[in-house]
Design a protein around this motif. Structure first.
Motif, mmCIF file in Angstrom:
data_model
loop_
_atom_site.group_PDB
_atom_site.id
_atom_site.type_symbol
_atom_site.label_atom_id
_atom_site.label_comp_id
_atom_site.label_asym_id
_atom_site.label_seq_id
_atom_site.Cartn_x
_atom_site.Cartn_y
_atom_site.Cartn_z
ATOM 1 N N ARG A 256 -23.943 -39.199 -0.899
ATOM 2 C CA ARG A 256 -24.343 -39.918 -1.630
ATOM 3 C C ARG A 256 -24.858 -41.173 -1.631
ATOM 4 N NH1 ARG A 256 -18.584 -43.416 -2.869
ATOM 5 N NH2 ARG A 256 -20.280 -44.854 -4.159
ATOM 6 N N SER B 287 -18.619 -46.749 -8.224
ATOM 7 C CA SER B 287 -17.897 -45.355 -8.028
ATOM 8 C C SER B 287 -18.688 -44.511 -8.330
ATOM 9 C CB SER B 287 -16.848 -46.115 -9.133
ATOM 10 O OG SER B 287 -17.424 -46.344 -10.009
ATOM 11 N N ASN B 288 -19.947 -44.380 -8.754
ATOM 12 C CA ASN B 288 -20.956 -43.430 -8.610
ATOM 13 C C ASN B 288 -21.015 -42.130 -7.898
ATOM 14 O OD1 ASN B 288 -22.833 -41.252 -9.689
ATOM 15 N ND2 ASN B 288 -24.219 -43.014 -11.095
ATOM 16 N N TYR B 289 -20.003 -41.232 -7.909
ATOM 17 C CA TYR B 289 -20.223 -39.884 -6.877
ATOM 18 C C TYR B 289 -21.183 -39.106 -7.298
ATOM 19 C CZ TYR B 289 -17.873 -38.036 -2.888
ATOM 20 O OH TYR B 289 -17.791 -38.076 -2.373
ATOM 21 N N GLN B 290 -22.329 -39.976 -7.748
ATOM 22 C CA GLN B 290 -23.687 -38.644 -7.977
ATOM 23 C C GLN B 290 -23.917 -37.957 -6.349
ATOM 24 O OE1 GLN B 290 -27.860 -38.105 -9.671
ATOM 25 N NE2 GLN B 290 -26.206 -39.189 -10.883
ATOM 26 N N LEU B 291 -23.427 -36.647 -5.496
ATOM 27 C CA LEU B 291 -23.099 -37.150 -4.580
ATOM 28 C C LEU B 291 -24.886 -35.150 -4.760
ATOM 29 C CD1 LEU B 291 -20.052 -35.235 -3.729
ATOM 30 C CD2 LEU B 291 -21.489 -37.485 -2.776
#
Lengths: 116, 112
Positions: free
Chosen positions: A94, A100-104
């Protein structure tokens, strides 16, 4: 392009032997690093993460992972494998600064088979 | 504490039909994410909700996919009409302010 590589589709280990599941990444900056495990017919379960600090991270079920910045690797390890460790393992990163953006960004997964 | 739950666990539909997947996040988690894993490939991000708002939907493959999160609680992902290449496992995850997200067990969608 930013990516995560798990070079082995499958890893076979005899029970009681040490295991390593490899992960390398190619992303900008210093990402957070994760390992997840998926047991048959179950969801993805968090194993461990690297944020900062000690390069050796300890996680659930006796697993640990070693962060190597120069090699951009985050290999998963366990000193003594159990048959119950057989599952699908995913490495993910990440990007920092995304709050808080959890763009894995995920690897393709490695199937770990532990033989009695 | 209940985890992230997804319904159904499996769905087999014919090409051209509509399917709706549901995700119930952990109570109190504002962030909800949808991911998809096509057979043998890496898991791909689809979209991210913060409460009821779409924060990032850059991963949605095309306009046949519609995600909603009315009221900021559970979310649905509708595929209409479904195509063969939509087959895969759809994961939902939720998180609060922390680094870690919690995943559901996934919905295995098969389009025949």
């Amino acid at each position: 392009a930013q990516s995560v590589a798990q070079p082995e589709d499958q890893v076979n280990v005899a029970e009681g032997n040490p295991l390593t599941v490899k992960c390398t990444y190619s992303v900008s900056g210093n990402p957070y690093l994760f390992w997840y495990v998926q047991y048959p017919n179950r969801g993805l379960q968090f194993l461990l993460k690297y944020i900062t600090g000690d390069n050796l991270v300890k996680g659930s079920y006796g697993f640990e992972a070693e962060f190597n910045k120069s090699q951009t690797s985050f290999h998963l390890k366990k000193p003594s494998a159990l048959v119950s460790d057989s599952a699908l393992y995913f490495c993910a990163v990440r990007l920092r600064g995304m709050d808080s953006n959890y763009q894995l960004i995920w690897g393709a997964g490695t199937k770990l088979i532990i033989k009695p | 504490e209940a985890g992230v739950t997804q319904f159904p666990s499996h769905s087999v539909i014919e090409k051209g039909q509509t399917v709706t997947l549901r995700c119930d996040p952990i109570s109190g988690h504002d962030n909800l994410y949808w991911y998809r894993r096509v057979m043998g490939k890496e898991i791909k991000f689809l979209l991210h909700f913060v409460k009821e708002s779409k924060q990032d939907e850059s991963g949605m493959p095309n306009n046949r996919f519609l995600a909603e999160r009315t009221g900021g609680t559970y979310s649905t992902l509708k595929v209409q009409p479904a195509e063969l290449e939509d087959s895969g496992v759809y994961f939902c995850a939720s998180s609060s302010q922390g680094v870690e997200a919690f995943f559901g067990q996934g919905t295995r969608l098969t389009v025949v």
